[in-house]
Design a protein around this motif. Structure first.
Motif, PDB file in Angstrom:
ATOM      1  N   LEU A  30       0.827  -1.214   0.000  1.00 27.73           N
ATOM      2  CA  LEU A  30       0.000   0.000   0.000  1.00 27.73           C
ATOM      3  C   LEU A  30       0.855   1.254   0.000  1.00 27.73           C
ATOM      4  CD1 LEU A  30      -2.760  -1.109   2.510  1.00 27.73           C
ATOM      5  CD2 LEU A  30      -3.097  -0.561   0.094  1.00 27.73           C
ATOM      6  N   ALA A  31       1.912   1.256   0.791  1.00 25.49           N
ATOM      7  CA  ALA A  31       2.814   2.413   0.835  1.00 25.49           C
ATOM      8  C   ALA A  31       3.458   2.633  -0.521  1.00 25.49           C
ATOM      9  CB  ALA A  31       3.886   2.208   1.906  1.00 25.49           C
ATOM     10  N   SER A  32       3.851   1.555  -1.176  1.00 22.82           N
ATOM     11  CA  SER A  32       4.438   1.656  -2.512  1.00 22.82           C
ATOM     12  C   SER A  32       3.430   2.257  -3.489  1.00 22.82           C
ATOM     13  CB  SER A  32       4.887   0.274  -2.982  1.00 22.82           C
ATOM     14  OG  SER A  32       5.351   0.336  -4.302  1.00 22.82           O
ATOM     15  N   ALA A  33       2.175   1.829  -3.387  1.00 19.01           N
ATOM     16  CA  ALA A  33       1.129   2.369  -4.262  1.00 19.01           C
ATOM     17  C   ALA A  33       0.907   3.853  -3.984  1.00 19.01           C
ATOM     18  CB  ALA A  33      -0.166   1.594  -4.071  1.00 19.01           C
ATOM     19  N   LEU A  34       0.926   4.244  -2.702  1.00 19.64           N
ATOM     20  CA  LEU A  34       0.748   5.657  -2.364  1.00 19.64           C
ATOM     21  C   LEU A  34       1.894   6.511  -2.891  1.00 19.64           C
ATOM     22  CD1 LEU A  34      -0.606   5.411   1.293  1.00 19.64           C
ATOM     23  CD2 LEU A  34      -1.873   6.160  -0.729  1.00 19.64           C
ATOM     24  N   ARG A  35       3.100   5.919  -2.938  1.00 22.08           N
ATOM     25  CA  ARG A  35       4.258   6.664  -3.444  1.00 22.08           C
ATOM     26  C   ARG A  35       4.275   6.701  -4.974  1.00 22.08           C
ATOM     27  NH1 ARG A  35       6.742   3.919   0.756  1.00 22.08           N
ATOM     28  NH2 ARG A  35       7.505   2.334  -0.682  1.00 22.08           N
ATOM     29  N   SER A  36       3.926   5.588  -5.627  1.00 23.03           N
ATOM     30  CA  SER A  36       4.073   5.527  -7.081  1.00 23.03           C
ATOM     31  C   SER A  36       2.868   6.084  -7.832  1.00 23.03           C
ATOM     32  CB  SER A  36       4.329   4.084  -7.529  1.00 23.03           C
ATOM     33  OG  SER A  36       3.223   3.277  -7.199  1.00 23.03           O
ATOM     34  N   ASN A  37       1.686   6.015  -7.241  1.00 24.17           N
ATOM     35  CA  ASN A  37       0.488   6.522  -7.903  1.00 24.17           C
ATOM     36  C   ASN A  37      -0.371   7.211  -6.840  1.00 24.17           C
ATOM     37  OD1 ASN A  37      -1.506   7.033  -9.734  1.00 24.17           O
ATOM     38  ND2 ASN A  37      -2.230   4.937  -9.884  1.00 24.17           N
ATOM     39  N   PRO A  38       0.135   8.306  -6.287  1.00 23.51           N
ATOM     40  CA  PRO A  38      -0.462   8.867  -5.092  1.00 23.51           C
ATOM     41  C   PRO A  38      -1.727   9.699  -5.304  1.00 23.51           C
ATOM     42  CG  PRO A  38       1.383  10.187  -5.747  1.00 23.51           C
ATOM     43  CD  PRO A  38       1.339   9.004  -6.681  1.00 23.51           C
ATOM     44  N   SER A  39      -2.041  10.067  -6.523  1.00 24.22           N
ATOM     45  CA  SER A  39      -3.091  11.059  -6.697  1.00 24.22           C
ATOM     46  C   SER A  39      -4.504  10.496  -6.766  1.00 24.22           C
ATOM     47  CB  SER A  39      -2.813  11.889  -7.946  1.00 24.22           C
ATOM     48  OG  SER A  39      -2.841  11.059  -9.076  1.00 24.22           O
ATOM     49  N   HIS A  40      -4.685   9.164  -6.784  1.00 22.36           N
ATOM     50  CA  HIS A  40      -6.027   8.620  -6.962  1.00 22.36           C
ATOM     51  C   HIS A  40      -6.709   8.181  -5.677  1.00 22.36           C
ATOM     52  CE1 HIS A  40      -5.725   8.833 -11.258  1.00 22.36           C
ATOM     53  NE2 HIS A  40      -4.570   8.193 -11.206  1.00 22.36           N
ATOM     54  N   LEU A  41      -6.028   7.469  -4.828  1.00 22.02           N
ATOM     55  CA  LEU A  41      -6.652   6.899  -3.640  1.00 22.02           C
ATOM     56  C   LEU A  41      -7.058   8.004  -2.670  1.00 22.02           C
ATOM     57  CD1 LEU A  41      -7.398   4.156  -2.424  1.00 22.02           C
ATOM     58  CD2 LEU A  41      -5.206   4.185  -1.227  1.00 22.02           C
ATOM     59  N   ARG A  42      -8.357   8.053  -2.358  1.00 19.15           N
ATOM     60  CA  ARG A  42      -8.892   9.075  -1.456  1.00 19.15           C
ATOM     61  C   ARG A  42      -9.280   8.505  -0.094  1.00 19.15           C
ATOM     62  NH1 ARG A  42      -6.988  12.014  -4.879  1.00 19.15           N
ATOM     63  NH2 ARG A  42      -8.100  13.491  -6.150  1.00 19.15           N
ATOM     64  N   LYS A  43      -9.714   7.236  -0.068  1.00 19.55           N
ATOM     65  CA  LYS A  43     -10.189   6.616   1.163  1.00 19.55           C
ATOM     66  C   LYS A  43      -9.575   5.228   1.285  1.00 19.55           C
ATOM     67  CE  LYS A  43     -14.642   8.917   0.685  1.00 19.55           C
ATOM     68  NZ  LYS A  43     -16.096   8.728   0.572  1.00 19.55           N
ATOM     69  N   LEU A  44      -9.067   4.926   2.481  1.00 24.89           N
ATOM     70  CA  LEU A  44      -8.448   3.631   2.741  1.00 24.89           C
ATOM     71  C   LEU A  44      -8.956   3.110   4.079  1.00 24.89           C
ATOM     72  CD1 LEU A  44      -6.391   1.390   2.103  1.00 24.89           C
ATOM     73  CD2 LEU A  44      -4.620   2.858   3.116  1.00 24.89           C
ATOM     74  N   ASN A  45      -9.600   1.939   4.051  1.00 26.78           N
ATOM     75  CA  ASN A  45     -10.135   1.325   5.260  1.00 26.78           C
ATOM     76  C   ASN A  45      -9.344   0.064   5.587  1.00 26.78           C
ATOM     77  OD1 ASN A  45     -11.593   0.249   7.358  1.00 26.78           O
ATOM     78  ND2 ASN A  45     -13.541   0.204   6.286  1.00 26.78           N
ATOM     79  N   LEU A  46      -8.592   0.117   6.670  1.00 27.61           N
ATOM     80  CA  LEU A  46      -7.798  -1.020   7.138  1.00 27.61           C
ATOM     81  C   LEU A  46      -8.300  -1.548   8.486  1.00 27.61           C
ATOM     82  CD1 LEU A  46      -4.318   0.395   6.161  1.00 27.61           C
ATOM     83  CD2 LEU A  46      -5.321  -1.701   5.273  1.00 27.61           C
ATOM     84  N   THR A  47      -9.511  -1.199   8.864  1.00 32.79           N
ATOM     85  CA  THR A  47     -10.086  -1.588  10.146  1.00 32.79           C
ATOM     86  C   THR A  47      -9.963  -3.098  10.393  1.00 32.79           C
ATOM     87  OG1 THR A  47     -11.638   0.250  10.167  1.00 32.79           O
ATOM     88  CG2 THR A  47     -12.261  -1.674  11.455  1.00 32.79           C
ATOM     89  N   GLY A  48      -9.584  -3.439  11.624  1.00 32.85           N
ATOM     90  CA  GLY A  48      -9.569  -4.832  12.040  1.00 32.85           C
ATOM     91  C   GLY A  48      -8.387  -5.651  11.570  1.00 32.85           C
ATOM     92  N   ASN A  49      -7.370  -5.002  11.033  1.00 32.90           N
ATOM     93  CA  ASN A  49      -6.137  -5.696  10.653  1.00 32.90           C
ATOM     94  C   ASN A  49      -5.084  -5.408  11.718  1.00 32.90           C
ATOM     95  OD1 ASN A  49      -6.646  -6.779   7.826  1.00 32.90           O
ATOM     96  ND2 ASN A  49      -7.271  -4.660   7.601  1.00 32.90           N
TER      97      ASN A  49
END
Length: 190
Positions: A30-49
């Motif tokens: 996920l961190a790699s995705a945020l760094r390489s293609n950061p402009s699209h993802l607006r909401k991230l739900n990781l609850t319960g992990n």
């Protein structure tokens, strides 16, 4: 397995992976995705992990990217501790203008974790509007740290959920005094 870059546009904006057994390896992806293609993802739900400190450090590194546009992050019941709060506070200071909603309910943050988060909230560029801290072990000491942060940067945080914590009279008085500030736009759920 499809990557984040291969997903259709609506899926890129909101990724819901609650209770999916996400580990450090998943956080690294996920961190790699945020760094390489950061402009699209607006909401991230990781609850319960059960992310752990190293997973949150990896994720926070992705959040520090100045092009990251993540607005909402759910980390409820993820085992976030002081070290995770320090990483999140660092991300809030490094890239403070995009994250608007942060869910941290059900983590054992305690006063020290809340104090670390409060350091990030003090930044005048921090635009966090909503902070959920339900059932996080916050007491008067944590309320003092939050009140101090919100006196430093009173205009952005609109909603603070502190229900299910051990707030005493001292903490409630500090928060009540804060609400009297004409620059404070905060609604507090106690």
């Amino acid at each position: 397995m499809p990557t984040l870059a291969m997903m259709p546009q609506p899926l890129k904006e909101f990724l819901n992976v609650d209770e999916c057994g996400v580990t450090d390896e998943g956080c690294a992806a996920l961190a790699s995705a945020l760094r390489s293609n950061p402009s699209h993802l607006r909401k991230l739900n990781l609850t319960g992990n059960e992310l752990g400190a190293s997973g949150l450090n990896l994720l926070s590194d992705g959040l520090k990217n100045p092009h990251c546009k993540l607005e909402e992050l759910w980390l409820d019941w993820c085992g976030v501790t002081d070290e995770g709060c320090a990483a999140l506070a660092s991300a809030l200071r490094s890239n403070p203008s995009h994250l608007k909603k942060l869910h941290l309910s059900g983590n054992n943050l305690g006063d020290s974790g809340v104090s670390l988060l409060s350091d990030g909230l003090k930044d005048s560029h921090c635009k966090l509007e909503t902070l959920w801290l339900y059932n996080c072990g916050v007491t008067d000491e944590g309320c003092a740290a939050l009140a101090s942060a919100l006196r430093s940067n009173p205009s952005h945080l609109r909603y603070l959920d502190l229900s299910g914590n051990k707030l005493g009279d001292s903490g409630l008085n500090l928060l009540s005094d804060l609400l009297k500030d004409p620059h404070c736009n905060l609604e507090i759920q106690k």
